[in-house]
Motif scaffolding. Structure first.
Motif, short mmCIF file in Angstrom:
data_model
loop_
_atom_site.label_atom_id
_atom_site.label_comp_id
_atom_site.label_asym_id
_atom_site.label_seq_id
_atom_site.Cartn_x
_atom_site.Cartn_y
_atom_site.Cartn_z
N PHE A 38 -4.56 28.98 6.29
CA PHE A 38 -4.70 29.12 4.85
C PHE A 38 -5.43 27.94 4.22
CE2 PHE A 38 -1.15 32.17 5.34
CZ PHE A 38 -1.79 33.26 4.76
N VAL A 39 -5.24 26.76 4.76
CA VAL A 39 -5.97 25.58 4.25
C VAL A 39 -7.46 25.71 4.60
CG1 VAL A 39 -6.24 23.08 4.47
CG2 VAL A 39 -3.98 24.08 4.17
N ASP A 40 -7.77 26.18 5.81
CA ASP A 40 -9.18 26.38 6.19
C ASP A 40 -9.85 27.40 5.28
OD1 ASP A 40 -8.95 24.57 8.24
OD2 ASP A 40 -8.70 26.09 9.81
N GLU A 41 -9.16 28.48 4.97
CA GLU A 41 -9.73 29.48 4.08
C GLU A 41 -9.85 28.95 2.65
OE1 GLU A 41 -11.18 32.53 4.39
OE2 GLU A 41 -11.15 32.00 6.51
N PHE A 42 -8.92 28.09 2.25
CA PHE A 42 -9.02 27.47 0.93
C PHE A 42 -10.23 26.56 0.86
CE2 PHE A 42 -7.89 23.97 -1.96
CZ PHE A 42 -7.77 24.71 -3.14
N LEU A 43 -10.47 25.79 1.93
CA LEU A 43 -11.65 24.93 1.97
C LEU A 43 -12.93 25.76 2.00
CD1 LEU A 43 -10.41 22.15 4.39
CD2 LEU A 43 -10.70 22.01 1.92
N TRP A 44 -12.88 26.92 2.66
CA TRP A 44 -14.03 27.83 2.64
C TRP A 44 -14.30 28.31 1.21
CZ3 TRP A 44 -18.01 29.39 5.47
CH2 TRP A 44 -18.67 30.54 5.08
N ILE B 259 -12.21 37.39 5.92
CA ILE B 259 -10.81 36.98 5.77
C ILE B 259 -10.54 36.57 4.32
CG2 ILE B 259 -9.13 35.21 6.43
CD1 ILE B 259 -10.49 35.23 9.22
N PHE B 260 -11.47 35.86 3.72
CA PHE B 260 -11.32 35.48 2.32
C PHE B 260 -11.32 36.70 1.41
CE2 PHE B 260 -13.27 33.62 -1.63
CZ PHE B 260 -12.09 33.01 -2.04
N ALA B 261 -12.10 37.72 1.74
CA ALA B 261 -12.11 38.96 0.96
C ALA B 261 -10.75 39.66 1.01
CB ALA B 261 -13.21 39.89 1.47
N VAL B 262 -10.15 39.67 2.17
CA VAL B 262 -8.83 40.31 2.31
C VAL B 262 -7.77 39.51 1.54
CG1 VAL B 262 -7.02 40.91 3.96
CG2 VAL B 262 -9.40 41.45 4.47
N ILE B 263 -7.85 38.19 1.63
CA ILE B 263 -6.89 37.35 0.90
C ILE B 263 -7.04 37.56 -0.60
CG2 ILE B 263 -6.32 34.95 0.32
CD1 ILE B 263 -6.94 34.24 3.24
N LEU B 264 -8.26 37.58 -1.09
CA LEU B 264 -8.48 37.83 -2.52
C LEU B 264 -7.96 39.19 -2.94
CD1 LEU B 264 -12.04 36.53 -3.47
CD2 LEU B 264 -9.87 35.80 -4.37
N SER B 265 -8.21 40.20 -2.13
CA SER B 265 -7.78 41.54 -2.48
C SER B 265 -6.26 41.66 -2.52
CB SER B 265 -8.35 42.56 -1.49
OG SER B 265 -9.75 42.57 -1.56
N VAL B 266 -5.58 41.00 -1.60
CA VAL B 266 -4.11 41.04 -1.60
C VAL B 266 -3.57 40.33 -2.84
CG1 VAL B 266 -2.07 40.17 -0.38
CG2 VAL B 266 -3.89 41.30 0.88
N MET B 267 -4.16 39.20 -3.19
CA MET B 267 -3.72 38.49 -4.40
C MET B 267 -4.00 39.34 -5.65
SD MET B 267 -2.34 35.67 -3.58
CE MET B 267 -2.19 34.58 -2.21
N GLN B 268 -5.13 40.03 -5.66
CA GLN B 268 -5.44 40.91 -6.79
C GLN B 268 -4.49 42.09 -6.86
OE1 GLN B 268 -9.58 41.60 -5.94
NE2 GLN B 268 -10.24 40.16 -7.53
#
Length: 144
Positions: free
Chosen positions: A9-15, A94-103
């Motif tokens: 999650f930190v790596d994706e946050f840095l991305w 992966i970032f797209a999936v994380i954003l979609s879940v948060m949305q």
């Protein structure tokens, strides 16, 4: 296991903070158009829903990573370890999936106050975020 999840999650946050701005910009545009065309929304209401869902998703993800993972687990960066480096394509997806879940959480919250089909808008935002991930990873690969 917790350390690997935290690092992920930190790596994706840095991305998100470095190369994810391309994806966020394209995602805003694609989501707005898809909400207008397929969600059958008006221009202004689609724009407000798009901006507010992305603002919620980014704020929630920032809160998850910064407050929970970094402060609660007291995560520290130690140089010299084995880095988890993803290709731009996989990191964007992966970032797209994380954003979609948060949305999706945002759409569920909206569903309490108003008749709103959260699952339909989750699918629309997932499609638009994946499109934005594909386009941004293509442009990022061109710059390397």
């Amino acid at each position: 296991m917790i350390i690997r999840c935290s690092n992920f999650f930190v790596d994706e946050f840095l991305w998100m903070l470095t190369w994810g701005w391309y994806q966020l910009t394209l995602g805003l545009i694609f989501t707005w158009f898809i909400f207008i065309l397929m969600g059958r929304m008006r221009l202004l209401s689609a724009f407000v829903l798009t901006i507010s869902s992305y603002a919620f998703a980014i704020t929630a993800y920032f809160g998850l990573v910064f407050c929970f993972i970094i402060n609660f687990f007291q995560w520290e960066f130690v140089s010299g370890g084995i880095p988890n480096v993803y290709s731009p394509f996989y990191a964007s997806l992966i970032f797209a999936v994380i954003l979609s879940v948060m949305q999706y959480f945002f759409y569920c919250i909206i569903g309490y106050w108003k008749i709103f089909f959260a699952s339909q808008f989750f699918i629309l935002s997932l499609v638009s975020n994946i499109l934005a991930a594909l386009c941004s990873s293509y442009f990022i690969k061109l710059t390397f």
